[in-house]
Design a protein around this motif. Sequence first.
Motif, mmCIF file in Angstrom:
data_model
loop_
_atom_site.group_PDB
_atom_site.id
_atom_site.type_symbol
_atom_site.label_atom_id
_atom_site.label_comp_id
_atom_site.label_asym_id
_atom_site.label_seq_id
_atom_site.Cartn_x
_atom_site.Cartn_y
_atom_site.Cartn_z
ATOM 1 N N GLY A 168 2.760 -5.392 -8.830
ATOM 2 C CA GLY A 168 2.118 -4.452 -7.921
ATOM 3 C C GLY A 168 0.637 -4.663 -7.718
ATOM 4 N N ARG A 169 -0.005 -5.457 -8.592
ATOM 5 C CA ARG A 169 -1.423 -5.757 -8.400
ATOM 6 C C ARG A 169 -1.579 -6.704 -7.216
ATOM 7 N N LEU A 170 -2.817 -6.819 -6.731
ATOM 8 C CA LEU A 170 -3.096 -7.717 -5.623
ATOM 9 C C LEU A 170 -3.822 -8.965 -6.103
ATOM 10 N N ASP A 210 -3.284 -9.589 6.299
ATOM 11 C CA ASP A 210 -3.536 -10.047 4.931
ATOM 12 C C ASP A 210 -4.567 -11.165 4.869
ATOM 13 N N HIS A 214 -0.543 -2.982 5.343
ATOM 14 C CA HIS A 214 -1.102 -3.585 4.139
ATOM 15 C C HIS A 214 -1.785 -2.542 3.252
ATOM 16 N N ARG A 215 -1.845 -2.871 1.973
ATOM 17 C CA ARG A 215 -2.535 -2.000 1.007
ATOM 18 C C ARG A 215 -4.036 -2.184 1.131
ATOM 19 N N SER A 216 -4.762 -1.105 1.072
ATOM 20 C CA SER A 216 -6.210 -1.140 1.165
ATOM 21 C C SER A 216 -6.817 -1.749 -0.093
ATOM 22 N N GLN A 233 -6.510 -8.442 -9.091
ATOM 23 C CA GLN A 233 -6.872 -7.066 -9.370
ATOM 24 C C GLN A 233 -6.810 -6.798 -10.877
ATOM 25 N N GLU A 273 0.637 -9.649 -2.787
ATOM 26 C CA GLU A 273 1.027 -8.656 -3.782
ATOM 27 C C GLU A 273 1.806 -9.351 -4.888
#
Length: 116
Positions: free
Chosen positions: A87-89, A57, A2-4, A110, A83
Amino acid sequence: MHRSLDGLIFAPVADQAPGQVGTRTRFAYHETDGRIWAEYAGGEVVRGHLVGTREGDRLDFRYVQLRTDGTTAGGHCVSTVVELPDGRLRLAETWEWESAAGSGTSVVEQVTEHAP
């Protein structure tokens, strides 16, 4: 993997009830080793903090805030990290107050601006 969330800024996509977070509120997230925390402010919130954990997540945290009318409030929230196509969360949240009656859902996304 996962993205931080570390260093990301989030904002609600809609206003909540009076005395709660709204579209002018900004959340500055931090993350390390499965732990998350954030500072937030804006709108009717003078200062707020959240602290909790992340598993995949899923976020699970407690929050507390000081409002512009001088009252304080706190509660519990579980969020799912999604996501977006650009590309933003997004965080899809289910929350409940622990300091008063009430619960609900909200969405924060985001943003690219700076925290307050």
